[in-house]
Every structure is written in C-alpha cells, then in structure tokens.
Design a protein around this motif. Sequence first.
Motif, mmCIF file in Angstrom:
data_model
loop_
_atom_site.group_PDB
_atom_site.id
_atom_site.type_symbol
_atom_site.label_atom_id
_atom_site.label_comp_id
_atom_site.label_asym_id
_atom_site.label_seq_id
_atom_site.Cartn_x
_atom_site.Cartn_y
_atom_site.Cartn_z
ATOM 1 N N VAL A 1 12.383 -7.458 -1.639
ATOM 2 C CA VAL A 1 12.035 -6.883 -2.940
ATOM 3 C C VAL A 1 11.396 -5.510 -2.751
ATOM 4 O O VAL A 1 11.723 -4.542 -3.453
ATOM 5 N N ASN A 2 10.482 -5.421 -1.799
ATOM 6 C CA ASN A 2 9.844 -4.131 -1.515
ATOM 7 C C ASN A 2 10.859 -3.103 -1.041
ATOM 8 O O ASN A 2 10.781 -1.916 -1.376
ATOM 9 N N ALA A 3 11.839 -3.562 -0.243
ATOM 10 C CA ALA A 3 12.885 -2.653 0.227
ATOM 11 C C ALA A 3 13.700 -2.113 -0.946
ATOM 12 O O ALA A 3 14.063 -0.935 -0.977
ATOM 13 N N LYS A 4 13.974 -2.977 -1.938
ATOM 14 C CA LYS A 4 14.716 -2.533 -3.118
ATOM 15 C C LYS A 4 13.928 -1.482 -3.898
ATOM 16 O O LYS A 4 14.493 -0.490 -4.376
ATOM 17 N N ILE A 5 12.623 -1.691 -4.033
ATOM 18 C CA ILE A 5 11.787 -0.747 -4.780
ATOM 19 C C ILE A 5 11.761 0.609 -4.072
ATOM 20 O O ILE A 5 11.867 1.661 -4.713
ATOM 21 N N PHE A 6 11.647 0.583 -2.742
ATOM 22 C CA PHE A 6 11.663 1.848 -2.014
ATOM 23 C C PHE A 6 13.023 2.528 -2.179
ATOM 24 O O PHE A 6 13.110 3.751 -2.303
ATOM 25 N N GLY A 7 14.099 1.743 -2.201
ATOM 26 C CA GLY A 7 15.421 2.305 -2.427
ATOM 27 C C GLY A 7 15.536 2.968 -3.787
ATOM 28 O O GLY A 7 16.171 4.022 -3.929
ATOM 29 N N ILE A 8 14.911 2.369 -4.809
ATOM 30 C CA ILE A 8 14.907 2.962 -6.149
ATOM 31 C C ILE A 8 14.174 4.301 -6.128
ATOM 32 O O ILE A 8 14.644 5.296 -6.707
ATOM 33 N N LEU A 9 13.023 4.350 -5.458
ATOM 34 C CA LEU A 9 12.275 5.599 -5.324
ATOM 35 C C LEU A 9 13.146 6.689 -4.704
ATOM 36 O O LEU A 9 13.170 7.831 -5.168
ATOM 37 N N CYS A 10 13.877 6.328 -3.658
ATOM 38 C CA CYS A 10 14.713 7.307 -2.949
ATOM 39 C C CYS A 10 15.876 7.779 -3.817
ATOM 40 O O CYS A 10 16.204 8.975 -3.827
ATOM 41 N N ARG A 11 16.499 6.856 -4.538
ATOM 42 C CA ARG A 11 17.633 7.246 -5.384
ATOM 43 C C ARG A 11 17.203 8.187 -6.505
ATOM 44 O O ARG A 11 17.887 9.166 -6.817
ATOM 45 N N SER B 1 14.517 2.224 3.981
ATOM 46 C CA SER B 1 14.288 0.936 3.301
ATOM 47 C C SER B 1 14.161 -0.222 4.280
ATOM 48 O O SER B 1 13.466 -1.206 4.004
ATOM 49 N N THR B 2 14.818 -0.114 5.448
ATOM 50 C CA THR B 2 14.786 -1.224 6.404
ATOM 51 C C THR B 2 13.413 -1.429 7.031
ATOM 52 O O THR B 2 13.185 -2.448 7.683
ATOM 53 N N ALA B 3 12.491 -0.487 6.830
ATOM 54 C CA ALA B 3 11.140 -0.668 7.356
ATOM 55 C C ALA B 3 10.365 -1.721 6.575
ATOM 56 O O ALA B 3 9.348 -2.230 7.051
ATOM 57 N N ALA C 1 0.828 -1.206 0.000
ATOM 58 C CA ALA C 1 0.000 0.000 0.000
ATOM 59 C C ALA C 1 0.863 1.257 0.000
ATOM 60 O O ALA C 1 0.565 2.238 -0.701
ATOM 61 N N VAL C 2 1.946 1.242 0.781
ATOM 62 C CA VAL C 2 2.837 2.406 0.828
ATOM 63 C C VAL C 2 3.528 2.609 -0.521
ATOM 64 O O VAL C 2 3.555 3.717 -1.068
ATOM 65 N N LEU C 3 4.067 1.531 -1.078
ATOM 66 C CA LEU C 3 4.756 1.639 -2.363
ATOM 67 C C LEU C 3 3.788 2.034 -3.478
ATOM 68 O O LEU C 3 4.113 2.877 -4.328
ATOM 69 N N GLY C 4 2.603 1.441 -3.468
ATOM 70 C CA GLY C 4 1.620 1.767 -4.491
ATOM 71 C C GLY C 4 1.204 3.225 -4.434
ATOM 72 O O GLY C 4 1.076 3.895 -5.474
ATOM 73 N N ALA C 5 1.009 3.731 -3.212
ATOM 74 C CA ALA C 5 0.612 5.136 -3.054
ATOM 75 C C ALA C 5 1.710 6.066 -3.563
ATOM 76 O O ALA C 5 1.431 7.085 -4.205
ATOM 77 N N LEU C 6 2.968 5.715 -3.306
ATOM 78 C CA LEU C 6 4.076 6.562 -3.754
ATOM 79 C C LEU C 6 4.249 6.515 -5.274
ATOM 80 O O LEU C 6 4.646 7.509 -5.893
ATOM 81 N N LEU C 7 3.947 5.371 -5.866
ATOM 82 C CA LEU C 7 4.021 5.272 -7.322
ATOM 83 C C LEU C 7 2.909 6.086 -7.991
ATOM 84 O O LEU C 7 3.100 6.659 -9.063
ATOM 85 N N LEU C 8 1.755 6.141 -7.330
ATOM 86 C CA LEU C 8 0.632 6.903 -7.881
ATOM 87 C C LEU C 8 0.788 8.399 -7.619
ATOM 88 O O LEU C 8 0.467 9.228 -8.484
ATOM 89 N N GLU C 9 1.262 8.762 -6.422
ATOM 90 C CA GLU C 9 1.355 10.176 -6.036
ATOM 91 C C GLU C 9 2.711 10.393 -5.358
ATOM 92 O O GLU C 9 2.816 10.414 -4.138
#
Length: 469
Positions: free
Chosen positions: A57-67, A50-52, A29-37
């Motif tokens: 895999v989800n941690a990697k995606i959040f890391g990509i968002l941050c980078r 990312s450690t949250a 839900a967190v990743l989806g919301a960030l991808l949408l908005e």
Amino acid sequence: MNRNNQKRSDGASVATSDYLPSDSSLEAAVLGALLLENQYLADVRGVITSTAFYDAVNAKIFGILCRLDDKGATPDLYTVSQQAKAEGIAPAYVAGLTQAVGSGVEVLNHARQLADLEMRRRLIFFSAELAAKAQAGPDAAEWAAKQLDEITGAALCVDTARPIGDVLAETLQDLERRQQASQQGECVGITTGLSHLDRVTGGWRGGQLVILAARPAMGKTALALHLARAAASTGTPVVIFSLEMPNTQLAGRMLVGASGTDATAFRAGDVTAADWQRIEHGAAGLGRLPIHLIDTASISMPRIRAVCRAMQRRGWCGAVIIDYLQLVAVPTEEKRYGNREREVAEISRAAKLLAKELGVPVILLAQLSRKVEERTDKTPLLSDLRESGAIEQDADMVLFIDRPAVYGIEEFDAGRYGIISSQGAGRLTIAKNREGGTGFIPFRHNESLTQITDYDTIPTAQGEEDTAF
C-alpha cells in the motif's frame, strides 16, 4: 522490523515464517514528510523507488506521488488522497501518514535507511535463489556477480553528482601535477618502460582501456610482460590474467628476460653454474615486484571484475593486464545473442567499465584477423580488429605490434629513424589515442622476445643495455 504475512511491494508473497528487514513506521515517516512538504520529492526520488517500500500500500502511495510529479501536478494531501481512493486505498490511511512526522527535514536520511532495508531484503532473496542456481548449473558465479552488482547499485543516488567547479579544481590540480612531471622529464602516468611510447602517450592512466593487438607470434604476451615489469618497477601493483599460458611459463619468460639467460637453454634445463647465479639474482629482483599472476582458464569478465575489486581492497591492483580478449569466457546468459561479434563487444565494454570503476588502466590483449596476412602491406589497421568494431569504440588507445621479419620483410619504415633492418626490431603502431598523437614507434628485441627496449638501445645476452649511438 516487521513480521507480516502480506504482499511485498514487488508483488511476491511473503510467508509468516519469513523474517525480512522492514520498518513500517519509517515508511510512514517518509510518505508523511512528502505529503507535508512535497518539495523534497525530487531529492527522495534520487535515492529510492517504489520498491523500497515493503508494504504494498505504501509503495502504491509513493507511486502516486511520483506520477503526479511527472505530470507537473502538485502532489498535496488532497490530490494524493483522491488518487489513492481510486486505487482502493482509504483516504483516512493517507491522511494518517502525516501524523507520523512533524516535518520533512530528515526525509532524505529516512529515505536512505529505506534504501538500505531494501538492499538487505534483496540480498536475502538473492541468497535463496543462489542456492538453487548453484545446485542447478555451473554458471552460478557469473549470475551471482551480476545480481550483486544490480542489488548494490540499484538505489539511485544523487550524491554522485558533483558541481563542475569542484571537478574543474581537480582537473587543474591534475594539470599542475602533469606539468611538474613533464618539466622534470618524468612520465606523467604509469611508465610503459619505453621512453618514446611514454612521450607520445604520457604513460598509462587510470580509467584507460588499452587494446594491444597483433597476429599470433608477434609478441603480444612478451610486450605485456615488459609493460607489467616496467609498471611494477615504479611501485604500481599489476594483476595479470593469463588465459592461455600457465603462471609458471609466464614467470619463466620474465625470469629469462631479467637474468639474460638463453631462452632455449632455460627451457631445456641446460643451464650452467653461471646461469644459475644470474637466474637467482633475477628471481630475487622479480620476486620483490608487486605483480600477481592468475592463470584461471575460461574466466569471464564478471569474475575478473570480482577478483580485481577484491585485490584492489588489499592494495594489489593498480593496473590490469588480460591475455587475451578472445579467450575470455562468455556467461551462459550472454550466449543467447548467438552472435560472436556481440559477445566480444560485451567483453570489451566490460573491460572499459572495469577500468573506469577501479580507476586503473586495463590492458586488453587481442588477436587481429587474417586480413593482415592477405594484404601486400602487412601493417595492421583498425579494421583488422577481430570480430568486433566495438573494441575500437570502447578503447582509449589501440596499439598494434608489427614485426615485419616474421613475414620475411627485411626492411621497414621506422618513422624518424628512416628505413631500418627488421632483424631484432619491430614497430608499435598507435592507431588510436584519445588523449594524444598516433604513429609508429620502433623497438628492439632479442631473439627470444624476453627483452624489449627502445630502438636507441640494444638488448644484450646478459640483459644489459648498450646505447646504439
């Protein structure tokens, strides 16, 4: 909650028998919301890292968002999918995350829930490691205190940021309170029990680190007990950590001062019926004061902090006195510095952080170096602070106790009082004061140093005060 046999986001392997707090749907839900908005990403990054994310895999995606965010690129669905594909994550998985939530409205609340789950997971691993540490060595308590601080304070939280307008409003309210106290002739902060010192310093304030330093036998502990009694008499609860002297000895010194009993007779047990009457009366008065004594030897700053936090929750910690700095234990992991000056710097810094965290004054007693005795002029200087210049840097106020009579000096400069006799008198030097002036303040004391008063008053054998002028 999930049971899964997979890699955690920090890379550690988790067996199927382990049951760790996690929620894959919340992560999606967190990743989806960030991808949408993606405009919410900055706020979410203030709450979690990312450690949250328990799922690697989800941690990697959040890391990509941050980078992408760090580079100033827009972390939209397409860009993130391409970056994920390069890291071996199927674009279809990334796209599927957007189906987990309709919008980003609740993303901050969801992020806080992930932060809580991460903290709980870390506590579980911490408990297992603590069991091993406790069996392996004696420093488990200090290690545990540091680890708990790291765990509970790990989540970055923008909620602590406050608009300057709100802070200024509180500042003006505090100024008004201080103005009213000044107009009524009251001490602005916690009284020191010495009116001249109160006028210069405004009393002790929450968050202050006060260094009270002197050579041995100058009266550091005696003055600290005087300060504790003065603060407690106005309702401020005081915690005293005595690393050198047992509680009974401290209480006895306070009782001698409160009762006006002869100190030598008290120590020898040579007390009369009249002495007993005064002692019992003094004990009754002292017993009502909110003072707590802790005489644990070889205690470290992490343990002192843990005790103070626990006592403050009970309403027992409004000021802290530590007697004295050079006896505070250094945890084993900090001894790696192999440098006493660095170790003392860590202790003084920890004392300042304690004052700031609890919002109470911390009075830290310290020994001065022998340089004082090697000079013709025995007046202490900031450079005499033993083993660490960091003490001066961390302190909001530095007070030196100077009794010239100890060095056989018969007279000394007492500022506005001129040259005075050193018998029964001493001098407080305010060498540093971030919020006020510096200079000399003379004081009087009886022979046993169980009574300390303003220079304008004279301690008597019965503990009463007679005006000098």
